[in-house]
Design a protein around this motif. Structure first.
Motif, PDB file in Angstrom:
ATOM      1  N   ASP A 144     -21.005  -0.889   0.438  1.00 35.82           N
ATOM      2  CA  ASP A 144     -20.112  -1.854  -0.186  1.00 35.82           C
ATOM      3  C   ASP A 144     -20.894  -2.619  -1.241  1.00 35.82           C
ATOM      4  OD1 ASP A 144     -17.560  -3.988   1.212  1.00 35.82           O
ATOM      5  OD2 ASP A 144     -18.129  -3.631  -0.843  1.00 35.82           O
ATOM      6  N   THR A 196      -8.194   4.202  -3.166  1.00 28.99           N
ATOM      7  CA  THR A 196      -9.009   4.987  -2.241  1.00 28.99           C
ATOM      8  C   THR A 196      -8.740   6.464  -2.467  1.00 28.99           C
ATOM      9  OG1 THR A 196      -8.869   3.201  -0.625  1.00 28.99           O
ATOM     10  CG2 THR A 196      -9.531   5.373   0.205  1.00 28.99           C
ATOM     11  N   TRP A 227     -12.564  -0.951  -6.044  1.00 30.71           N
ATOM     12  CA  TRP A 227     -11.726  -2.134  -6.000  1.00 30.71           C
ATOM     13  C   TRP A 227     -12.034  -3.054  -7.189  1.00 30.71           C
ATOM     14  CZ3 TRP A 227     -14.464  -6.648  -5.804  1.00 30.71           C
ATOM     15  CH2 TRP A 227     -15.761  -6.574  -5.304  1.00 30.71           C
ATOM     16  N   GLU A 274      -7.074  -1.968  -4.941  1.00 34.41           N
ATOM     17  CA  GLU A 274      -7.953  -0.976  -4.336  1.00 34.41           C
ATOM     18  C   GLU A 274      -7.346   0.402  -4.532  1.00 34.41           C
ATOM     19  OE1 GLU A 274      -8.233  -2.031  -0.205  1.00 34.41           O
ATOM     20  OE2 GLU A 274      -9.757  -3.549  -0.602  1.00 34.41           O
ATOM     21  N   THR A 276      -3.638   0.139  -3.062  1.00 35.30           N
ATOM     22  CA  THR A 276      -3.364  -1.063  -2.280  1.00 35.30           C
ATOM     23  C   THR A 276      -3.484  -2.267  -3.195  1.00 35.30           C
ATOM     24  OG1 THR A 276      -4.255  -0.047  -0.283  1.00 35.30           O
ATOM     25  CG2 THR A 276      -4.076  -2.446  -0.286  1.00 35.30           C
ATOM     26  N   ARG A 281      -6.258  -8.437  -5.445  1.00 34.22           N
ATOM     27  CA  ARG A 281      -7.229  -7.365  -5.199  1.00 34.22           C
ATOM     28  C   ARG A 281      -6.512  -6.036  -5.337  1.00 34.22           C
ATOM     29  NH1 ARG A 281     -12.468  -7.040  -2.467  1.00 34.22           N
ATOM     30  NH2 ARG A 281     -12.757  -4.982  -1.581  1.00 34.22           N
ATOM     31  N   GLU A 324     -10.929  -7.226  -8.538  1.00 34.07           N
ATOM     32  CA  GLU A 324     -10.245  -8.474  -8.257  1.00 34.07           C
ATOM     33  C   GLU A 324     -10.062  -9.280  -9.535  1.00 34.07           C
ATOM     34  OE1 GLU A 324     -11.706  -9.353  -3.695  1.00 34.07           O
ATOM     35  OE2 GLU A 324     -12.714 -10.415  -5.334  1.00 34.07           O
ATOM     36  N   THR A 371     -13.506   3.727  -1.822  1.00 31.37           N
ATOM     37  CA  THR A 371     -12.533   2.818  -2.416  1.00 31.37           C
ATOM     38  C   THR A 371     -13.188   2.112  -3.581  1.00 31.37           C
ATOM     39  OG1 THR A 371     -11.435   2.450  -0.299  1.00 31.37           O
ATOM     40  CG2 THR A 371     -11.073   0.793  -2.010  1.00 31.37           C
ATOM     41  N   THR A 387       0.845  -1.187   0.000  1.00 29.65           N
ATOM     42  CA  THR A 387       0.000   0.000   0.000  1.00 29.65           C
ATOM     43  C   THR A 387       0.883   1.240   0.000  1.00 29.65           C
ATOM     44  OG1 THR A 387      -1.888   1.082   1.054  1.00 29.65           O
ATOM     45  CG2 THR A 387      -0.294   0.047   2.521  1.00 29.65           C
ATOM     46  N   TRP A 396     -15.678  -6.498  -9.203  1.00 34.70           N
ATOM     47  CA  TRP A 396     -15.285  -5.135  -8.838  1.00 34.70           C
ATOM     48  C   TRP A 396     -16.462  -4.430  -8.196  1.00 34.70           C
ATOM     49  CZ3 TRP A 396     -16.959  -0.341 -10.742  1.00 34.70           C
ATOM     50  CH2 TRP A 396     -17.897  -0.409 -11.778  1.00 34.70           C
TER      51      TRP A 396
END
Length: 142
Positions: free
Chosen positions: A103, A88, A135, A86, A74, A84, A137, A133, A18, A122
Motif C-alpha cells: 500500500d 481494482t 486509488w 478505486e 468503487t 475516494r 482521492e 487497486t 461499487t 493517490w
C-alpha cells in the motif's frame, strides 16, 4: 501532491458505490458514465473525478486486463469530505512502472502524471491476490 496511502479502515465511507465492469473499452466508458451518474446523485462535483475515473478505468482495461475477468470501480465519500476513487483489476503482478508492492504510492506513465496532477493523493495497493487497486482521492470543495 501528497501520495501517502490511507489505510482502508482509517476513513469509513459515508456513501459508497461499487460495480464490476467488463475489462473492455466499453467497460471503461461505462465506468465513467456510471461515476458521473452516481456523483450527480450524491451532489458531488464532477470534476476532476470524471477525468480520474476515465484514466484509472482505461489503465485497468489496457494494463490490468485478464481475459474473462472484470475490473471493479468503487466510489466512496468519507466523513471528512473526501471522494475516494478505486479501480481494482486482476493483475497484481503488473504494477505501474516504478511502483513497489504494498500500500504505497506509485509513479510513472503519462496517464498517471495526469492522476498526480488532478488528485490530492493517490497510490496503489496490492491484494487481495491476484488483484491490485489504484486509488485517487480528491477533497470535496464546499
Amino acid at each position: 501532491m501528497n501520495q501517502q496511502p490511507l489505510p482502508p479502515s482509517a476513513a469509513p465511507a459515508v456513501r459508497r458505490f461499487t460495480v464490476p465492469l467488463s475489462a473492455t473499452r466499453r467497460g471503461a466508458r461505462l465506468a465513467r458514465l456510471l461515476a458521473v451518474q452516481q456523483l450527480s446523485e450524491w451532489g458531488v462535483p464532477l470534476d476532476p473525478a470524471r477525468s480520474l475515473v476515465a484514466e484509472l478505468a482505461a489503465n485497468a482495461v489496457l494494463h490490468g486486463r485478464v481475459p474473462g475477468r472484470s475490473f471493479r470501480l468503487t466510489l466512496s465519500v468519507t466523513g471528512p469530505g473526501v471522494l475516494r476513487i478505486e479501480v481494482t483489476d486482476p493483475r497484481g503482478d503488473r504494477l505501474p512502472s516504478g511502483a513497489p508492492s504494498g500500500d504505497v504510492p506509485a509513479e510513472s506513465g503519462y496517464g498517471l502524471a495526469m492522476v498526480e496532477e488532478l488528485a490530492d493523493r493517490w497510490g496503489v495497493r496490492v491484494g487481495p491476490v491476484p488483484c491490485k487497486t489504484v486509488w485517487a482521492e480528491v477533497r470535496l470543495r464546499a
